[in-house]
Design a protein around this motif. Sequence first.
Motif, short mmCIF file in Angstrom:
data_model
loop_
_atom_site.label_atom_id
_atom_site.label_comp_id
_atom_site.label_asym_id
_atom_site.label_seq_id
_atom_site.Cartn_x
_atom_site.Cartn_y
_atom_site.Cartn_z
N LEU A 90 -11.31 9.47 6.91
CA LEU A 90 -12.43 10.25 6.38
C LEU A 90 -13.70 9.73 7.03
O LEU A 90 -13.92 8.52 7.09
N GLU B 117 -6.53 2.41 -3.26
CA GLU B 117 -5.65 1.33 -3.70
C GLU B 117 -6.03 0.91 -5.11
O GLU B 117 -7.09 1.27 -5.62
N LYS C 297 0.81 -1.22 0.00
CA LYS C 297 0.00 0.00 0.00
C LYS C 297 0.84 1.27 0.00
O LYS C 297 0.44 2.29 -0.55
N GLU D 67 -3.23 7.06 7.77
CA GLU D 67 -3.92 7.98 6.86
C GLU D 67 -4.91 8.79 7.67
O GLU D 67 -5.39 8.33 8.72
N LYS D 68 -5.26 9.95 7.17
CA LYS D 68 -6.38 10.71 7.75
C LYS D 68 -7.60 9.82 7.60
O LYS D 68 -7.80 9.19 6.56
N GLY E 203 -9.83 -5.78 4.22
CA GLY E 203 -10.26 -5.00 5.38
C GLY E 203 -9.54 -5.35 6.67
O GLY E 203 -9.90 -4.86 7.74
N LYS F 212 -3.08 1.50 9.05
CA LYS F 212 -3.32 0.44 8.06
C LYS F 212 -2.07 -0.39 7.84
O LYS F 212 -0.96 0.12 7.86
N ILE G 5 -20.11 5.11 3.33
CA ILE G 5 -19.65 3.75 3.64
C ILE G 5 -20.10 3.25 5.03
O ILE G 5 -19.99 2.08 5.32
N GLY H 131 -5.23 -6.17 3.10
CA GLY H 131 -6.21 -6.62 2.13
C GLY H 131 -7.39 -7.19 2.88
O GLY H 131 -7.25 -7.59 4.04
N GLN I 239 -21.56 -1.06 2.48
CA GLN I 239 -20.59 -2.01 3.02
C GLN I 239 -20.93 -2.39 4.45
O GLN I 239 -21.54 -1.63 5.18
P1 ADP Z 1 -8.35 -3.48 1.92
O1 ADP Z 1 -7.22 -3.60 0.95
O2 ADP Z 1 -8.10 -4.22 3.20
O3 ADP Z 1 -9.69 -3.74 1.33
P2 ADP Z 1 -8.69 -0.59 1.64
O4 ADP Z 1 -7.55 0.35 1.78
O5 ADP Z 1 -9.19 -0.85 0.27
O6 ADP Z 1 -8.32 -1.94 2.40
O7 ADP Z 1 -9.89 -0.08 2.54
C1 ADP Z 1 -11.07 -0.84 2.72
C2 ADP Z 1 -12.18 0.00 3.31
O8 ADP Z 1 -11.75 0.58 4.56
C3 ADP Z 1 -12.57 1.19 2.46
O9 ADP Z 1 -13.53 0.85 1.49
C4 ADP Z 1 -13.14 2.12 3.53
O10 ADP Z 1 -14.44 1.67 3.89
C5 ADP Z 1 -12.23 1.91 4.72
N1 ADP Z 1 -11.10 2.87 4.73
C6 ADP Z 1 -9.82 2.64 4.31
N2 ADP Z 1 -9.05 3.76 4.45
C7 ADP Z 1 -9.85 4.72 4.98
C8 ADP Z 1 -9.67 6.11 5.34
N3 ADP Z 1 -8.49 6.73 5.21
N4 ADP Z 1 -10.73 6.78 5.85
C9 ADP Z 1 -11.93 6.17 5.99
N5 ADP Z 1 -12.17 4.89 5.68
C10 ADP Z 1 -11.16 4.16 5.16
#
Ligand code: ADP
Length: 444
Positions: A202, A286, A116, A199-200, A164, A157, A435, A162, A231
């Motif tokens: 959101l 990603e 990532k 990360e910030k 979640g 993270k 979300i 991956g 989700q």
């Molecule tokens: P993975 O690879 O484990 O699926 P992702 O980076 O794609 O992880 O994130 C999966 C989910 O986690 C996103 O769809 C969102 O719901 C939540 N998420 C990830 N990063 C953030 C963030 N910076 N702020 C808010 N929600 C986040």
Amino acid sequence: MFEKILIANRGEVALRIHRACREMGIKTVAVHSEADANAMHVRLADEAVCIGPARSSESYLNKTAIISAAIITGADAIHPGFGFLSENADFAEMVEEHGITFIGPKPEQIRMMGDKLKAREAAISSGLPVIPGSPALENIDIAKDWAKKIGYPVIIKAKAGGGGKGMKVAFSETEIETAYTMARAEAKASFTSDEVYMEKYLQKPRHIEIQILADTYGNVVHLGERDCSIQRKNQKVIEETPSPALNQQQRNEIGEIARSAVEKIGYSSAGTLEFLYENGKFYFLEMNTRLQVEHPITEAVTGIDIVREQIRIANGAKLGYSQSDITFNGCAIECRINAEDPVTFAPNPGKITEWHAPGGLGVRVDSEIYSGYSIPPFYDSMIAKLIVSGKNRNAALMRLHRTLEEFVIDGIKTTIPLHQKIISQPEYIDGVYDIHWLEDMLDR
Ligand code: ADP
């Protein structure tokens, strides 16, 4: 063109790939675990090879067994589907080393996007907007400093994350230590690396992603967006295209930003750029270097068979069309139907005593299920995808009500009642959800 493709997967996606191969006149080899001997993907394939016991680690994740099966059957290429080995760069490399084509991007592209932090760097240098974030966080003090810099809330993270996993939110300094320790422990348990970054966080974003197709000659097109904001526990439940949150100008802009970034990266095959979208702004999350579960809604509005395109690209064909040739018709929605209790979400595998899938105009059901089939308890609980399309969102929504009502799956519990509940909520009908909306709605 390839004469024979080995499908290194199971369930509905194995069937999906088989269907594309059949229509291209390509023979298929199914691989299966001992638990899947009676599965539909095995029954329909030209040849089938048992690759190990029920446990995925000994069968669907068994690289040597799968490559041996390809060699024995004389397959020219391997399609990994999604999940399992689809984003495993070592597997892609091994496949190529044995003179077999891996249907997907180059191993180095998979490797880069699977990290990532590296993916973030690549995104920044190719012009994608990213969420404010940190480099790898070696210890808790560094994490605290970065959290102050970025501003709470923050999300920790896993670099190799991956599905979640390995993600923890901290709303204030009192929560940062726990979040950091837990994310790190979860990363260590689930992935090869326990490195984490920040990360910030959101608070009310939508998840909007862009489907890309890129050939090996540098031609890249985007196939529009998918809104996957419905989700639960970071897992998608319902997806739709176009996103009800975007107007035509925003749609064109983000599509072009994603398209040109992929062109700069030099990526080839199908891929998806995932973004969070909040207050009119997109933030790159990603890139998935594989087919996605929700690809059929894009196929429904563009008429493009994404699996067929993956196979053509891997075989060295040019896309043969450019962005201006792609048209978007109407709206499509997908419901992921799981073998789960619709209230507690406890898995509910078992024997299907009766199965009647809905049909009619604008309806597609992708599933491996048949009457009398016993769902094994070892794998993912998704058993069917219902995809409907219509000339606009309202038409698709009416069709979704009709088809969910028509669907008969007896013998096990499924999440059909959950889907019926979701699509009857005023916020869903108005398209105003983020979300967190589904989890909040379930808590009410
Ligand atoms: P993975 O690879 O484990 O699926 P992702 O980076 O794609 O992880 O994130 C999966 C989910 O986690 C996103 O769809 C969102 O719901 C939540 N998420 C990830 N990063 C953030 C963030 N910076 N702020 C808010 N929600 C986040």
